[in-house]
Design an enzyme around this catalytic site. Structure first.
Site, short mmCIF file in Angstrom:
data_model
loop_
_atom_site.label_atom_id
_atom_site.label_comp_id
_atom_site.label_asym_id
_atom_site.label_seq_id
_atom_site.Cartn_x
_atom_site.Cartn_y
_atom_site.Cartn_z
N GLY A 83 -4.29 -4.39 -4.13
CA GLY A 83 -5.36 -3.49 -4.55
C GLY A 83 -4.78 -2.14 -4.90
N HIS A 84 -5.10 -1.65 -6.08
CA HIS A 84 -4.65 -0.32 -6.47
C HIS A 84 -5.88 0.51 -6.74
CE1 HIS A 84 -0.79 -1.91 -7.04
NE2 HIS A 84 -0.93 -2.37 -8.25
N ASP A 139 0.82 -1.23 0.00
CA ASP A 139 0.00 0.00 0.00
C ASP A 139 0.84 1.27 0.00
OD1 ASP A 139 -2.24 -1.67 0.25
OD2 ASP A 139 -2.07 -1.66 2.42
N GLN A 195 2.38 -5.76 -3.19
CA GLN A 195 2.73 -5.76 -1.76
C GLN A 195 4.09 -5.06 -1.55
OE1 GLN A 195 1.73 -9.21 -2.98
NE2 GLN A 195 -0.32 -8.44 -2.69
#
Ligand code: IMP
Length: 421
Positions: free
Chosen positions: A44-45, A17, A220
């Site tokens: 997740g982007h 993140d 990650q």
């Protein structure tokens, strides 16, 4: 002007993140091919373009810029999620811009089932996984009972493979699976992107040899790497530079430079040690202002000061020469900002992270304090505030890298280039 090397790897240097998606999106105007090498839907982007928000878990965000996107053999791919993302990017990108490795492994519902089941039966040492089946899918790969993307295209063969995999793991599953139905469904999904399933290693090598610019995208961060992270509170893949070589099937000489991405502070989701974690109002303030909620699970992220000991370790493992700092705007308005430069451990000052988790729990960060800064986006586009510059200069000096990019807001437009890569 911002000139760039032909091939560049972008790697997270904290706990994931870090804002890699935004940096990749920004750079993919130049890199017409973006290749992802590990992980799966745990990543997740979120990318904001012209007021619209796009959330990606598998396809690199470069697809929005019209780049050709590669899902490498080192990934574990959930075909249902992939189908959804293909639908989302349809308006931006023709189908032939997506290349999926025939050797990548598939995440099935029984992997997610096992992921959640195994987490639930652990009394202590829960990892706090995303529940996306990542660990079990990689376990099956290394146990040689994994199912690869290419296997999805032959329904009969797929059925036999599913039968073996499910039978071997049945004691760890909470549901019964209709193997015929599963095989039929996944075969039908895969047929929709049959033309995109290729030998991605040769595709990349051919393009690199022709001189086409390629960007390698890690998911990650380094401290979640299965070898170099805070084991066992890690993900199940190599997030560091070695993962790019094995996860894409390219020789090391084809990676010219490595750009490390850090957030101006630190965040973490899931369990495990977090030396600079803040349990106070400042942490709360950063959480809210930075909208620090996981893209994949929606969990609030844990917040802490920037930890340069961790960052420097990541830099050494992946050979990072350039940094991008994201979310530097979120620190604006604080009276003072702290950075960990060492730890106190067993009565001594150390500048490295212990490998044993119990020892990591015992370290206490030592901080250097910086005066805060205020800025408006328009001011900072012209000139960086004096105190922010001091913060950036210290990061450069401590880590021996150059800060090339800073991100000042969620939009693509709020990105400032400081130095050439
Ligand atoms: P898994 O990858 O779902 O097995 O989760 C293992 C650990 O990695 C957990 O602490 C997750 O919260 C963390 N994790 C996995 N993917 C990400 C990510 O993309 N960003 C941040 N943390 C992640």
């Amino acid at each position: 002007m911002f000139s760039l090397v032909k091939t560049l790897a972008v790697i997270g240097l904290q706990f994931g993140d870090e804002g890699k998606g935004k940096i990749v999106d920004f750079l993919s105007g130049h890199y017409r091919i973006v290749a992802r090498y590990q992980g799966g839907s745990n990543a997740g982007h979120t990318v904001k373009v012209s007021g619209n928000t796009y959330k990606f878990h598998l396809i690199p965000s470069g697809i929005l810029q019209g780049a050709t996107c590669v899902l490498g053999n080192g990934m574990v791919i959930d075909p249902v999620q992939l189908e959804n993302e293909i639908e989302m990017v349809k308006e931006f990108s023709p189908m032939d811009k997506l290349k999926i490795s025939e050797r990548a492994h598939v995440v099935f519902p029984y992997h997610m089932d096992r992921d959640i089941f195994e987490e639930n039966i652990k009394s202590s040492n829960k990892v706090g996984t995303t529940g996306k089946g990542i660990g079990p899918a990689y376990e099956d790969k290394y146990a040689r009972i994994g199912i690869r993307i290419i296997d999805l295209l032959d329904k009969e063969k797929l059925e036999k493979k599913l039968e073996m995999a499910i039978n071997l793991r049945k004691n760890y599953l909470t549901k019964e699976y209709d193997i015929k139905e599963l095989s039929k469904r996944y075969n039908e999904i895969a047929k929709k992107f049959k033309k995109n399933i290729v030998d991605t290693s040769s595709f990349l090598i051919k393009n690199i040899e022709k001189g086409n610019p390629v960007l390698f995208e890690g998911a990650q961060g380094t401290h979640l790497d299965v070898d170099f992270g805070m084991y066992p509170y890690v993900t199940s893949s190599n997030t560091t530079i070695g993962g790019a070589i094995t996860g894409l099937g390219i020789p090391p000489k084809y990676i010219s430079k490595v750009l490390g991405v850090i957030k101006a502070y630190t965040t973490k989701v899931g369990e495990g040690p977090f030396p600079t974690e803040l349990h106070n109002e400042i942490g709360e303030q950063i959480l809210k202002k930075g909208n620090e909620y996981g893209t994949t699970t929606g969990r609030p992220r844990r917040i802490g000061w920037l930890d340069l000991v961790l960052v420097k370790y990541s830099i050494s493992i992946s050979g990072v020469k350039y940094l991008a700092i994201s979310k530097i705007d979120i620190l604006s308005g604080l009276d003072e900002i702290k950075v960990a430069y060492a730890y106190e451990y067993d009565g001594k000052v150390i500048k490295n992270i212990p490998s044993d988790i119990d020892n990591i729990m015992k370290i206490k960060p030592l901080y250097r304090t910086f005066d805060g800064w205020e800025f408006t986006k328009d001011d900072v586009k012209k000139e960086i505030p004096k105190n922010m510059k001091k913060y950036i200069d210290y990061i450069e000096k401590y880590t021996g890298t150059k800060v090339s990019i800073i991100s000042l807001g969620a939009s693509r437009e709020d990105t400032k280039v400081l130095k050439t890569i």
